[in-house]
Design an enzyme around this catalytic site. Sequence first.
Site, PDB file in Angstrom:
ATOM      1  N   GLY B 258       1.857   9.293  14.170  1.00 27.94           N
ATOM      2  CA  GLY B 258       0.944   8.473  14.953  1.00 27.94           C
ATOM      3  C   GLY B 258       0.736   7.109  14.334  1.00 27.94           C
ATOM      4  N   ALA B 260      -1.116   4.085  11.858  1.00 26.29           N
ATOM      5  CA  ALA B 260      -1.515   3.920  10.463  1.00 26.29           C
ATOM      6  C   ALA B 260      -3.020   4.124  10.295  1.00 26.29           C
ATOM      7  CB  ALA B 260      -1.121   2.530   9.969  1.00 26.29           C
ATOM      8  N   ARG B 261      -3.779   3.736  11.308  1.00 31.09           N
ATOM      9  CA  ARG B 261      -5.220   3.856  11.188  1.00 31.09           C
ATOM     10  C   ARG B 261      -5.638   5.328  11.085  1.00 31.09           C
ATOM     11  NH1 ARG B 261      -9.178   4.418  13.931  1.00 31.09           N
ATOM     12  NH2 ARG B 261      -7.924   4.734  15.783  1.00 31.09           N
ATOM     13  N   VAL B 262      -5.105   6.135  11.973  1.00 34.58           N
ATOM     14  CA  VAL B 262      -5.412   7.566  11.916  1.00 34.58           C
ATOM     15  C   VAL B 262      -4.749   8.193  10.691  1.00 34.58           C
ATOM     16  CG1 VAL B 262      -5.237   9.766  13.128  1.00 34.58           C
ATOM     17  CG2 VAL B 262      -5.743   7.684  14.402  1.00 34.58           C
ATOM     18  N   GLU B 280       4.122   9.936   9.548  1.00 41.04           N
ATOM     19  CA  GLU B 280       5.179   9.252  10.287  1.00 41.04           C
ATOM     20  C   GLU B 280       4.496   8.224  11.165  1.00 41.04           C
ATOM     21  OE1 GLU B 280       8.340   9.515   9.905  1.00 41.04           O
ATOM     22  OE2 GLU B 280       8.468  11.271   8.619  1.00 41.04           O
ATOM     23  N   CYS B 315       8.313   4.744  18.176  1.00 43.45           N
ATOM     24  CA  CYS B 315       7.946   4.149  16.898  1.00 43.45           C
ATOM     25  C   CYS B 315       9.095   3.376  16.269  1.00 43.45           C
ATOM     26  CB  CYS B 315       7.454   5.229  15.940  1.00 43.45           C
ATOM     27  SG  CYS B 315       8.571   6.608  15.819  1.00 43.45           S
TER      28      CYS B 315
END
Lengths: 494, 548
Positions: B258, B260-262, B280, B315
């Site tokens: 998902g 980067a924040r999560v 990832e 992504c």
Amino acid sequence: MGSEVVEKSGGKASFDVGAAAELVEGLRGAFAAGRTRSYHWRQSQLQGLLKMTEEHEQEIADSLRADLSKPEFESFIYEAAMLKNSCRLALKELKRWMVPEKAKTSVTTFPSSAEILSEPLGVVLIISAWNYPYYLSLDPVVGAIAAGNAVVLKPSEVAPATSSLLAKLVGEYLDATCVRVVEGAVPETSALLEQKWDKIFYTGNGRVGRIIMAAAAKHLTPVVLELGGKSPAVVDSDTDLKVSCRRIIVGKWGCNNGQACVSPDYIITTKDYAPKLVDAFKHELEKFYGKNPLGSKDLSRIVNSNHFSRLSKLLDDDKVSGKVVHGGQRDESELRIEPTILLDVPRDSLIMEEEIFGPLLPILTVTKIEESFDIINSGTKPLAAYLFTNDKKLKEKFVTCVMAGGMVVNDTTVHLAVPTVPFGGVGESGMGAYHGKFSFDAFSHKKAVVYRSFMGDAALRYPPYTSLKLRLMRALITGRLFTILGAIFGLSSD
Amino acid sequence: MNGVYCNSLEGFRPISGGGRRLIFRCPFTDKSKLPLLPAPASCPTISLCLCSASTSAVHPVMADNKDVFDTREASLLVRELRSIFKSGRTKSYDWRISQLKGIERMMEEREKDIVEALHLDLSRPELESIIAEISGLKSASKKAMKELKKWMMSEKVKTSMTTYPSSAEIVPEPLGVVLIISTWNYPFLLSLDPVIGAIAAGNTVVLKPSEVAPATSSLLAKLLDEYLDNSAIRVIEGAVPEATALLEQKWDKILYTGSARVGRIVMAAAARHLTPVILELGGKCPAIVDSNVKLEVCARRIIAGKWAANCGQACISIDYIITTKIFASKLIDALKQALEESFGENPMESKDMSRIVNLFHFKRLVGLLDEDQVTDKIVLGGQRDEKLLKIAPTVLLDVPEDSQIMQEEIFGPLLPILTVETLEESFELINSRQKPLAAYLFTNDEQMKKKFVQNVYAGGMAINDAIIHVTVPGLPFGGVGESGMGAYHGKFSFDAFSHKKGVLYRGFEGDSSLRYPPYTQKKQTLMKALLNGNIIGIILALIKWYGK
């Protein structure tokens, strides 16, 4: 392993977040300029580390004596010589490690070639421990340098003599634009942890490990955590008793007096065999350390009074104090505790709940030796597990059933000296591994690269998606030759 | 992440939301707004709520009569799986093979259902679903089945003189109970590809598919229950509350796909239990286009790596292009022509391109396009249809570097082209940003390829193509820095879910007293000589040793 606050002597300018940010910025600049990437730079720095260790062996041993009363023999062998070996191995293998690895490609990308490149990560932080303060500080540095990174090392403030020696020597022997030592305790470490690193390598305990990882999460920094745990040694009755005892003693008391992350923490043996084992321990211990081990020069002391009182508390626990079958003497002014063996301590006693990290060795007994596997697996996964036996079946079972960072059959701690074996924990005992090539890998990113040319471009994968393409693709995937042919004919007649 | 964690040394407890709940938002959003699912007219608007447990997410498929999956249930689930793991059920070769076979059979028998679910969630063209998700999974499970015996074997390694005589091996060991949190853009592949690795390595698994692709999520829950051993492999559907309840548990590994924040939230939660993570993530993947390329092929491969990859919602799809000032117009012409060939004159009506996943992302993308300094840079496309959630393939030329579209991961059908004087400048441009998940170069210049591979930092790379490096199972797939940590695919998936246990074997013979106390000067000299590999020293020391 502990890491605790030590009162810092005043007068020294404090290393704060601003200073830490500046430091990282400087190193990032040097890294971005490509300074650390060349083979020659890496080689020269590894040579520097080797030379530094060779030329200052005595000073290293002296500082370890000041910090831990570590016997010279242990300092020379387990710290200096081990580090030199790491440097030599890295110097010998570096060219090979740096070569990209060819990878096979698949039909889907035909025609193409592929390789995996080892790429330095950037600026890395190594936070080290006090028990093997020279080796555990510099061994990860060997890997970081070999992989082409800029490095900050924060040695443990709990071993102050070695910490300051490291700061001095690294400044003298290594490229200060890319490899730096920051001394200090919690405030300095916190300032460092606020920065963005490309990897953090921490050796110490699980409590601080959690703090490190949470701090790293803020910057998405991967971590290697080398922690500890209660490493068990299972002793079967089918064993060479004398050799087993000696190898346990050397892994326990002969390793910094039990203050080592891979020291046997406790022993499991059968009820019947326990008395024999205890007798053999008594005999061998006396041969090794004499009748008055408190006065032996061949045993390290307890690192400081914090740890001394922690260990005393373990011994003085009501559930435990009656279980001492050997030793138990201590000298608070000298920070010394005798090699101490306890038999049949209850499993809910303090000594069986935390990592001992000192010269106390409880022995648990079971009716059948196989029961020991369940006892081990019911706790958190230890950094190491040891088994002494001649029974092949038992060895096999042990290796398949017992979960641990690493294992040795019929010896203790020596797996550390084998660079072809990755050294690292799992679960509570840590994550990530190093030593030998694994150290290089720990500080590298494995970059996958696929090369293609502009030839042989099939329309198949591009839109518009016709039903013929769909049929052909489906056939290709399932490998049905007949359908493929059919589809190709269909396609050509389209 | 600012303000989410307090700097207490007690363990960085999350402090958001008043309680012990972690902030956890939908992947791929950097806004604090709530992601909205495009709701059919009959349904009330479904929002993935972040506020409190009582107004927890109403999952469109999980009917409202089902109880909320809370922390207590999560802990029961983990306990159950842990006892299954302890029983050794998942460790055997036969169990692993049977589960992998189950996945293969499921892909074969339920292809139609899968294609349909993906169409519902993303209007995904059938061929794309088959190529990108179904075939990918089939080959991953086939490869795992074929190689599993070899992967499971312990690896013999050489030992050193210090421990002579001895032998050593590295034994791969399952980790235990693992959590896989997946995403919505390739919801089938990105859910099951890690599951294949986790199963191959002998773990019990909990999969949390993305609630943003609800049809696939519920299909996964149904199919895994039907085809796999549900005493060891479970699917938990849900959104933030469910994910939060799961993240409170102790896992032996977490793989998250998902944003980067999560990713930061997942890693911080993992830190509390010392759980290793694979993240990832994404990033802005650049493609550099040199002027010496075969333009027609190059344009087609850019299209395949952008719009034919889930409408840019991948992504590793190309985020932006860098080319020379002089070549830009030629490239744009070629893209225009190739786009027309691929999607026709009116791409908004093409069935061969996915839609934007939901209204939230549609608005986010439109926001990027409508920014003042960007909107007049559109050279191709720009059309949009809010009702159908479609945006035409859109190319923008020379957008300013400080524009929003160049600041965040685009994750959609917009493609900015940056221009430079000489192509080498592009390397610095890329390296001055966060490390992307992938970087691409189109060129015939060998020197240029070499420089690119040597100097540009990225998770992975493809030369003269895009995306396809993820289909090579001999290559690790994973990011670095902001684009993630850890890698998987093929053997790397097996390794990702295994612990490599080093085992050293010794006998009792030949035990030398050299290493034992009391430590004499002679022992020290000999030991040093031995460790230094100094033969003469050894001999001299031995003579002294035995001559005493």
